[in-house]
Design an enzyme around this catalytic site. Structure first.
Site, PDB file in Angstrom:
ATOM      1  N   MET A 104       0.853  -1.188   0.000  1.00  0.00           N
ATOM      2  CA  MET A 104       0.000   0.000   0.000  1.00  0.00           C
ATOM      3  C   MET A 104       0.893   1.244   0.000  1.00  0.00           C
ATOM      4  O   MET A 104       0.470   2.328   0.417  1.00  0.00           O
ATOM      5  CB  MET A 104      -0.938  -0.021   1.206  1.00  0.00           C
ATOM      6  CG  MET A 104      -1.872  -1.231   1.158  1.00  0.00           C
ATOM      7  SD  MET A 104      -3.434  -0.996   2.020  1.00  0.00           S
ATOM      8  CE  MET A 104      -2.881  -0.807   3.693  1.00  0.00           C
ATOM      9  N   HIS A 158       8.973   0.801   3.408  1.00  0.00           N
ATOM     10  CA  HIS A 158      10.039   0.814   4.418  1.00  0.00           C
ATOM     11  C   HIS A 158      10.901  -0.421   4.193  1.00  0.00           C
ATOM     12  O   HIS A 158      10.630  -1.238   3.297  1.00  0.00           O
ATOM     13  CB  HIS A 158       9.446   0.865   5.838  1.00  0.00           C
ATOM     14  CG  HIS A 158       8.416  -0.202   6.097  1.00  0.00           C
ATOM     15  ND1 HIS A 158       8.731  -1.538   6.202  1.00  0.00           N
ATOM     16  CD2 HIS A 158       7.069  -0.124   6.227  1.00  0.00           C
ATOM     17  CE1 HIS A 158       7.634  -2.226   6.423  1.00  0.00           C
ATOM     18  NE2 HIS A 158       6.598  -1.393   6.424  1.00  0.00           N
ATOM     19  N   HIS A 171       9.317  -3.822   3.421  1.00  0.00           N
ATOM     20  CA  HIS A 171       8.912  -4.043   2.024  1.00  0.00           C
ATOM     21  C   HIS A 171      10.149  -4.341   1.174  1.00  0.00           C
ATOM     22  O   HIS A 171      10.123  -5.208   0.307  1.00  0.00           O
ATOM     23  CB  HIS A 171       8.255  -2.784   1.431  1.00  0.00           C
ATOM     24  CG  HIS A 171       6.967  -2.384   2.071  1.00  0.00           C
ATOM     25  ND1 HIS A 171       6.830  -1.240   2.801  1.00  0.00           N
ATOM     26  CD2 HIS A 171       5.751  -2.988   2.067  1.00  0.00           C
ATOM     27  CE1 HIS A 171       5.579  -1.128   3.230  1.00  0.00           C
ATOM     28  NE2 HIS A 171       4.902  -2.177   2.807  1.00  0.00           N
ATOM     29  N   GLN A 220     -10.320  -2.419   2.682  1.00  0.00           N
ATOM     30  CA  GLN A 220      -9.807  -3.103   3.870  1.00  0.00           C
ATOM     31  C   GLN A 220      -9.744  -2.191   5.098  1.00  0.00           C
ATOM     32  O   GLN A 220      -9.282  -2.600   6.156  1.00  0.00           O
ATOM     33  CB  GLN A 220      -8.463  -3.766   3.593  1.00  0.00           C
ATOM     34  CG  GLN A 220      -7.286  -2.837   3.370  1.00  0.00           C
ATOM     35  CD  GLN A 220      -6.058  -3.603   2.902  1.00  0.00           C
ATOM     36  OE1 GLN A 220      -5.969  -4.053   1.766  1.00  0.00           O
ATOM     37  NE2 GLN A 220      -5.087  -3.768   3.794  1.00  0.00           N
ATOM     38  N   GLU A 260       5.710 -11.618   7.576  1.00  0.00           N
ATOM     39  CA  GLU A 260       5.103 -12.352   8.696  1.00  0.00           C
ATOM     40  C   GLU A 260       4.524 -11.431   9.768  1.00  0.00           C
ATOM     41  O   GLU A 260       3.871 -11.891  10.685  1.00  0.00           O
ATOM     42  CB  GLU A 260       6.133 -13.293   9.328  1.00  0.00           C
ATOM     43  CG  GLU A 260       6.361 -14.526   8.491  1.00  0.00           C
ATOM     44  CD  GLU A 260       7.483 -15.403   9.014  1.00  0.00           C
ATOM     45  OE1 GLU A 260       7.978 -15.166  10.139  1.00  0.00           O
ATOM     46  OE2 GLU A 260       7.878 -16.328   8.274  1.00  0.00           O
ATOM     47  N   LYS A 261       4.797 -10.135   9.656  1.00  0.00           N
ATOM     48  CA  LYS A 261       4.218  -9.221  10.657  1.00  0.00           C
ATOM     49  C   LYS A 261       2.695  -9.320  10.623  1.00  0.00           C
ATOM     50  O   LYS A 261       2.042  -9.369  11.641  1.00  0.00           O
ATOM     51  CB  LYS A 261       4.643  -7.779  10.420  1.00  0.00           C
ATOM     52  CG  LYS A 261       4.060  -6.846  11.485  1.00  0.00           C
ATOM     53  CD  LYS A 261       4.528  -5.439  11.318  1.00  0.00           C
ATOM     54  CE  LYS A 261       3.845  -4.714  10.195  1.00  0.00           C
ATOM     55  NZ  LYS A 261       2.432  -4.347  10.445  1.00  0.00           N
ATOM     56  N   GLN A 308      -3.086 -12.171   8.107  1.00  0.00           N
ATOM     57  CA  GLN A 308      -3.247 -11.912   6.667  1.00  0.00           C
ATOM     58  C   GLN A 308      -2.511 -12.976   5.856  1.00  0.00           C
ATOM     59  O   GLN A 308      -3.059 -13.554   4.911  1.00  0.00           O
ATOM     60  CB  GLN A 308      -2.695 -10.521   6.354  1.00  0.00           C
ATOM     61  CG  GLN A 308      -2.436 -10.261   4.875  1.00  0.00           C
ATOM     62  CD  GLN A 308      -2.025  -8.819   4.597  1.00  0.00           C
ATOM     63  OE1 GLN A 308      -2.837  -7.922   4.704  1.00  0.00           O
ATOM     64  NE2 GLN A 308      -0.766  -8.597   4.233  1.00  0.00           N
ATOM     65  N   SER A 334       6.651  -0.784  10.107  1.00  0.00           N
ATOM     66  CA  SER A 334       5.289  -0.621   9.595  1.00  0.00           C
ATOM     67  C   SER A 334       5.173   0.772   9.010  1.00  0.00           C
ATOM     68  O   SER A 334       5.775   1.726   9.522  1.00  0.00           O
ATOM     69  CB  SER A 334       4.296  -0.769  10.761  1.00  0.00           C
ATOM     70  OG  SER A 334       3.049  -0.229  10.390  1.00  0.00           O
TER      71      SER A 334
HETATM   72  O1  PAF Z   1      -0.208  -5.839   3.736  1.00  0.00           O
HETATM   73  C1  PAF Z   1      -0.608  -4.913   3.003  1.00  0.00           C
HETATM   74  O2  PAF Z   1       0.080  -3.914   2.795  1.00  0.00           O
HETATM   75  C2  PAF Z   1      -1.985  -5.020   2.365  1.00  0.00           C
HETATM   76  O3  PAF Z   1      -2.880  -5.642   3.219  1.00  0.00           O
HETATM   77  C3  PAF Z   1      -1.959  -5.701   0.985  1.00  0.00           C
HETATM   78  C4  PAF Z   1      -1.522  -7.145   1.085  1.00  0.00           C
HETATM   79  C5  PAF Z   1      -1.031  -4.929   0.051  1.00  0.00           C
HETATM   80  C6  PAF Z   1      -3.373  -5.682   0.375  1.00  0.00           C
HETATM   81  O4  PAF Z   1      -3.845  -4.382   0.211  1.00  0.00           O
END
Ligand code: PAF
Length: 255
Positions: A32, A36, A39, A63, A150-151, A155, A187
């Site tokens: 999204m 950081h 990612h 979401q 894994e954070k 999900q 995060s």
């Molecule tokens: O973990 C995230 O950043 C979001 O939940 C994702 C997997 C990109 C879906 O919008």
């Protein structure tokens, strides 16, 4: 520097995807934005395992159960794109709502069990939104592998289960949580913490790692100034979500 191709129009991207053919090893890192180091570790892994890597940057409204949370979600596209160019990413997709939700969210993917617990209890509909957008991204990108941290343990588990349940042709790769020097899980939301809360935040993980019961951990977090959404043990993991001011943080530790 890599020649990064940025697609904002999904019709153009899908046409381009056809030219890549079926056989290409393509790694997808869904994000999204507000990237950081967490990612970046997923992206580096994808680059090392695939011929091409694509990153999606899309703040997915479905979401977010809280409108203000969606409105305040950090966005810095220029900085994200600079980072991705430097890393050697091949493609970025950065769509708008109308292209991801031409049906205005009439159709959605719902899991009726695990998604209702933990974060799903505090954020009704959250995982419907996550699973729906991830499925749409898989359909649009047709990746060989997709990378998740894994954070977001709940999900990650739900995405793995979705792939298995719907026979989706993608391999899910997960990587451990990356942490700041003081133990706070990386995060995008960390930048929203004020100075005082940022100093307090590392106690979240410190307390989660203590050899005490989940109830005791909850009590200690509250005593230390956290508003606790939940601390629960699940399959040898302690999962937790807390709030500092308006900022919600999640984390988990093996127990
Ligand atoms: O973990 C995230 O950043 C979001 O939940 C994702 C997997 C990109 C879906 O919008």
């Amino acid at each position: 520097m890599n020649d990064l191709k940025v697609f904002k129009d999904m019709t153009v991207w899908r046409k381009y995807r056809e030219t890549l053919g079926q056989k290409i090893e393509l790694g997808l890192v869904p994000t999204m934005g507000a990237l950081h180091e967490g990612h970046l570790s997923l992206i580096r892994k994808s680059i090392s395992e695939n011929e091409k890597t694509i990153v999606s940057i899309y703040v997915n409204p479905t979401q977010f159960n809280d409108k203000n949370d969606f409105k305040n979600y950090p966005v810095d596209l220029d900085q994200d794109l600079d980072m991705l160019k430097n890393l050697g990413v091949d493609y970025v997709i950065n769509p708008v709502y109308e292209q991801m939700y031409p049906d205005n969210y009439r159709f959605r993917l719902t899991e009726n069990n695990f998604s209702k617990l933990f974060c799903g209890k505090d954020r009704p509909g959250h995982f419907d939104g996550v699973l729906t957008i991830v499925m749409k991204l898989f359909n649009m990108v047709k990746p060989t592998r997709a990378y998740f941290g894994e954070k977001d343990f709940q999900q990650l588990t739900l995405i793995k289960d979705m792939v298995e349940s719907f026979f989706m042709d993608v391999y899910i790769v997960s990587l451990p949580t990356l942490r700041e020097h003081d133990g706070l899980a990386m995060s995008s939301r960390n930048v929203l913490l004020n100075e005082i809360d940022r100093k307090l935040a590392p106690w979240f993980n410190k307390i989660l790692k203590m050899n005490i019961s989940a109830d005791e951990a909850k009590k200690r977090l509250e005593e230390n100034g956290f508003a606790v959404d939940y601390v629960e043990d699940y399959n040898n993991r302690r999962l937790a979500a807390v709030r500092l001011g308006k900022v919600r943080l999640i984390d988990n530790e093996k127990i």
